[in-house]
Design a protein around this motif. Structure first.
Motif, PDB file in Angstrom:
ATOM      1  N   LEU A 225       0.821  -1.208   0.000  1.00  0.00           N
ATOM      2  CA  LEU A 225       0.000   0.000   0.000  1.00  0.00           C
ATOM      3  C   LEU A 225       0.856   1.260   0.000  1.00  0.00           C
ATOM      4  CD1 LEU A 225      -2.790  -1.130   2.455  1.00  0.00           C
ATOM      5  CD2 LEU A 225      -3.036  -0.634   0.030  1.00  0.00           C
ATOM      6  N   ASN A 226       1.959   1.248   0.734  1.00  0.00           N
ATOM      7  CA  ASN A 226       2.867   2.394   0.719  1.00  0.00           C
ATOM      8  C   ASN A 226       3.502   2.577  -0.653  1.00  0.00           C
ATOM      9  OD1 ASN A 226       2.880   3.814   3.174  1.00  0.00           O
ATOM     10  ND2 ASN A 226       3.848   2.075   4.154  1.00  0.00           N
ATOM     11  N   ALA A 227       3.886   1.481  -1.285  1.00  0.00           N
ATOM     12  CA  ALA A 227       4.454   1.573  -2.629  1.00  0.00           C
ATOM     13  C   ALA A 227       3.421   2.100  -3.620  1.00  0.00           C
ATOM     14  CB  ALA A 227       4.968   0.205  -3.076  1.00  0.00           C
ATOM     15  N   GLY A 228       2.198   1.654  -3.482  1.00  0.00           N
ATOM     16  CA  GLY A 228       1.129   2.149  -4.352  1.00  0.00           C
ATOM     17  C   GLY A 228       0.881   3.639  -4.158  1.00  0.00           C
ATOM     18  N   ALA A 229       0.878   4.083  -2.915  1.00  0.00           N
ATOM     19  CA  ALA A 229       0.696   5.510  -2.641  1.00  0.00           C
ATOM     20  C   ALA A 229       1.867   6.313  -3.194  1.00  0.00           C
ATOM     21  CB  ALA A 229       0.543   5.745  -1.146  1.00  0.00           C
ATOM     22  N   ALA A 230       3.075   5.793  -3.047  1.00  0.00           N
ATOM     23  CA  ALA A 230       4.252   6.498  -3.567  1.00  0.00           C
ATOM     24  C   ALA A 230       4.208   6.587  -5.082  1.00  0.00           C
ATOM     25  CB  ALA A 230       5.523   5.789  -3.120  1.00  0.00           C
ATOM     26  N   ILE A 231       3.804   5.524  -5.740  1.00  0.00           N
ATOM     27  CA  ILE A 231       3.692   5.542  -7.200  1.00  0.00           C
ATOM     28  C   ILE A 231       2.631   6.541  -7.642  1.00  0.00           C
ATOM     29  CG2 ILE A 231       2.958   4.162  -9.193  1.00  0.00           C
ATOM     30  CD1 ILE A 231       4.377   1.778  -7.780  1.00  0.00           C
ATOM     31  N   TYR A 232       1.522   6.583  -6.921  1.00  0.00           N
ATOM     32  CA  TYR A 232       0.470   7.547  -7.247  1.00  0.00           C
ATOM     33  C   TYR A 232       0.984   8.976  -7.113  1.00  0.00           C
ATOM     34  CZ  TYR A 232      -3.804  10.241  -7.088  1.00  0.00           C
ATOM     35  OH  TYR A 232      -4.758  11.175  -7.339  1.00  0.00           O
ATOM     36  N   VAL A 233       1.670   9.264  -6.014  1.00  0.00           N
ATOM     37  CA  VAL A 233       2.195  10.610  -5.790  1.00  0.00           C
ATOM     38  C   VAL A 233       3.228  10.959  -6.861  1.00  0.00           C
ATOM     39  CG1 VAL A 233       3.565  12.019  -4.213  1.00  0.00           C
ATOM     40  CG2 VAL A 233       1.691  10.638  -3.327  1.00  0.00           C
ATOM     41  N   LEU A 234       4.091  10.036  -7.210  1.00  0.00           N
ATOM     42  CA  LEU A 234       5.099  10.311  -8.233  1.00  0.00           C
ATOM     43  C   LEU A 234       4.481  10.509  -9.612  1.00  0.00           C
ATOM     44  CD1 LEU A 234       7.949   7.908  -7.145  1.00  0.00           C
ATOM     45  CD2 LEU A 234       7.904  10.400  -6.969  1.00  0.00           C
ATOM     46  N   ASN A 235       3.389   9.842  -9.883  1.00  0.00           N
ATOM     47  CA  ASN A 235       2.712  10.039 -11.164  1.00  0.00           C
ATOM     48  C   ASN A 235       1.957  11.363 -11.222  1.00  0.00           C
ATOM     49  OD1 ASN A 235       3.524   7.728 -12.497  1.00  0.00           O
ATOM     50  ND2 ASN A 235       1.844   6.508 -11.679  1.00  0.00           N
ATOM     51  N   HIS A 236       1.682  11.954 -10.060  1.00  0.00           N
ATOM     52  CA  HIS A 236       0.967  13.227  -9.986  1.00  0.00           C
ATOM     53  C   HIS A 236       1.808  14.255  -9.233  1.00  0.00           C
ATOM     54  CE1 HIS A 236      -2.164  10.171 -10.573  1.00  0.00           C
ATOM     55  NE2 HIS A 236      -2.784  11.113 -11.264  1.00  0.00           N
ATOM     56  N   TYR A 237       3.083  14.344  -9.550  1.00  0.00           N
ATOM     57  CA  TYR A 237       3.990  15.205  -8.793  1.00  0.00           C
ATOM     58  C   TYR A 237       3.685  16.682  -8.964  1.00  0.00           C
ATOM     59  CZ  TYR A 237       6.527  15.937 -13.141  1.00  0.00           C
ATOM     60  OH  TYR A 237       6.861  16.262 -14.420  1.00  0.00           O
ATOM     61  N   ALA A 238       3.018  17.083 -10.010  1.00  0.00           N
ATOM     62  CA  ALA A 238       2.695  18.493 -10.213  1.00  0.00           C
ATOM     63  C   ALA A 238       1.495  18.940  -9.385  1.00  0.00           C
ATOM     64  CB  ALA A 238       2.421  18.753 -11.683  1.00  0.00           C
ATOM     65  N   ASP A 239       0.825  18.012  -8.764  1.00  0.00           N
ATOM     66  CA  ASP A 239      -0.343  18.332  -7.947  1.00  0.00           C
ATOM     67  C   ASP A 239       0.096  19.119  -6.705  1.00  0.00           C
ATOM     68  OD1 ASP A 239      -2.697  18.329  -6.471  1.00  0.00           O
ATOM     69  OD2 ASP A 239      -3.203  16.292  -7.052  1.00  0.00           O
ATOM     70  N   PRO A 240      -0.542  20.226  -6.394  1.00  0.00           N
ATOM     71  CA  PRO A 240      -0.120  21.036  -5.244  1.00  0.00           C
ATOM     72  C   PRO A 240      -0.326  20.353  -3.889  1.00  0.00           C
ATOM     73  CG  PRO A 240      -2.140  21.930  -6.211  1.00  0.00           C
ATOM     74  CD  PRO A 240      -1.653  20.835  -7.113  1.00  0.00           C
ATOM     75  N   ARG A 241      -1.065  19.265  -3.823  1.00  0.00           N
ATOM     76  CA  ARG A 241      -1.248  18.561  -2.554  1.00  0.00           C
ATOM     77  C   ARG A 241       0.037  17.968  -2.037  1.00  0.00           C
ATOM     78  NH1 ARG A 241      -5.495  14.111  -3.874  1.00  0.00           N
ATOM     79  NH2 ARG A 241      -4.350  14.147  -5.816  1.00  0.00           N
ATOM     80  N   TRP A 242       0.982  17.689  -2.904  1.00  0.00           N
ATOM     81  CA  TRP A 242       2.193  16.975  -2.504  1.00  0.00           C
ATOM     82  C   TRP A 242       3.372  17.883  -2.205  1.00  0.00           C
ATOM     83  CZ3 TRP A 242      -0.806  13.464  -1.539  1.00  0.00           C
ATOM     84  CH2 TRP A 242      -1.700  12.916  -2.453  1.00  0.00           C
ATOM     85  N   SER A 243       3.180  19.177  -2.254  1.00  0.00           N
ATOM     86  CA  SER A 243       4.278  20.073  -1.904  1.00  0.00           C
ATOM     87  C   SER A 243       4.469  20.085  -0.394  1.00  0.00           C
ATOM     88  CB  SER A 243       4.006  21.489  -2.405  1.00  0.00           C
ATOM     89  OG  SER A 243       2.942  22.053  -1.683  1.00  0.00           O
TER      90      SER A 243
END
Length: 69
Positions: free
Chosen positions: A49-67
């Protein structure tokens, strides 16, 4: 359509821990004499689940939620 578009960083953290807790409880109920398998399954589930969340965040790195700011 992005299913996780409304999920914040804190919610990802909570959802992962809740999913692992559900796996542990379900494994403990259905296989009560195999606690070691339940524990290993919970650790593997947590890692997946952590790997899946990390992959999701990396695929959407331009999203302002992850700053971090």
């Amino acid at each position: 359509m992005d299913i996780l578009s409304g999920v914040s960083r804190e919610q990802f953290h909570i959802y992962i821990w809740v999913a692992v807790a559900v796996f542990v409880v379900a494994g403990g109920i259905f296989q009560p004499r195999r606690l070691h398998r339940t524990a290993v399954g919970a650790v593997v589930g947590f890692a997946a689940l952590n790997a899946g969340a990390a992959i999701y965040v990396l695929n959407h790195y331009a999203d302002p939620r992850w700053s971090s700011q």
